[in-house]
Design a protein around this motif. Structure first.
Motif, PDB file in Angstrom:
ATOM      1  N   ASN A  91       0.622  -1.402   0.072  1.00  0.00           N
ATOM      2  CA  ASN A  91      -0.212  -0.009   0.167  1.00  0.00           C
ATOM      3  C   ASN A  91       0.850   1.099   0.069  1.00  0.00           C
ATOM      4  N   GLU A  92       2.087   1.328   0.765  1.00  0.00           N
ATOM      5  CA  GLU A  92       2.911   2.277   0.687  1.00  0.00           C
ATOM      6  C   GLU A  92       3.581   2.492  -0.758  1.00  0.00           C
ATOM      7  N   LEU A  93       3.815   1.509  -1.461  1.00  0.00           N
ATOM      8  CA  LEU A  93       4.398   1.635  -2.784  1.00  0.00           C
ATOM      9  C   LEU A  93       3.323   2.216  -3.587  1.00  0.00           C
ATOM     10  N   VAL A  94       2.045   1.947  -3.774  1.00  0.00           N
ATOM     11  CA  VAL A  94       1.017   2.136  -4.488  1.00  0.00           C
ATOM     12  C   VAL A  94       0.645   3.497  -4.280  1.00  0.00           C
ATOM     13  N   THR A  95       0.945   4.050  -2.968  1.00  0.00           N
ATOM     14  CA  THR A  95       0.513   5.490  -2.618  1.00  0.00           C
ATOM     15  C   THR A  95       1.729   6.254  -3.280  1.00  0.00           C
ATOM     16  N   ALA A  96       2.943   5.649  -3.070  1.00  0.00           N
ATOM     17  CA  ALA A  96       4.109   6.496  -3.342  1.00  0.00           C
ATOM     18  C   ALA A  96       4.065   6.806  -5.011  1.00  0.00           C
ATOM     19  N   ALA A  97       3.647   5.951  -5.614  1.00  0.00           N
ATOM     20  CA  ALA A  97       3.532   5.762  -7.183  1.00  0.00           C
ATOM     21  C   ALA A  97       2.260   6.711  -7.627  1.00  0.00           C
TER      22      ALA A  97
END
Length: 150
Positions: free
Chosen positions: A117-123
């Motif tokens: 979820n952190e990766l998706v948000t950062a992207a």
């Protein structure tokens, strides 16, 4: 696009879903390996956790494969080398099942889900409820990273 020395600062590697010899991940991994050898890897990393799935399945050592690719092997020649030298030999149906499995892989527990979820948000793709698998995330991140609209 120069496939023998791709510039991954200019464009992304092939999709993790692209297959060579039935193996998902392999064409993308070869792109990253060649770009690393050419000093043009951009933000990409050869032998990353996604690549490690291939290495674990085949038993191939990442540095040994890298040394072979440095000889200028084409995709076809790289596949032939892998087929001849993989410590873990698999039948075609096993490769197909493994490819289907990695294509559908999702975060395996709450810790990995939080990281995902952190990766998706950062992207900047958190609004995309359809992004559930690792490959969906990788493809969307590649698209946005190279100018696509989230």
């Amino acid at each position: 696009m120069n496939y023998s020395a791709p510039d991954l600062a200019a464009y992304p590697p092939r999709s993790p879903r692209a297959q060579l010899g039935g193996y998902a991940i392999l064409p993308r991994m070869l792109d990253k390996c060649r770009a690393t050898l050419a000093g043009k890897k951009g933000e990409y990393h050869y032998a990353c956790p996604t690549d490690q799935r291939f290495f674990q399945f085949t038993g191939i050592d990442p540095e040994t494969l890298k040394a072979e690719i440095a000889k200028g092997l084409s995709d076809t020649e790289a596949l032939a080398w892998i087929t001849a030298n993989a410590p873990n030999q698999h039948m075609g149906w096993e490769i197909a099942l493994w490819t289907a499995s990695v294509n559908q892989a999702v975060p395996s527990d709450n810790e990995w889900r939080a990281f995902f979820n952190e990766l998706v948000t950062a992207a900047k793709i958190a609004h995309r409820a359809d992004i559930q698998t690792w490959f969906e995330y990788i493809e969307a991140d590649d698209y946005v990273s190279f100018g696509g609209r989230p």
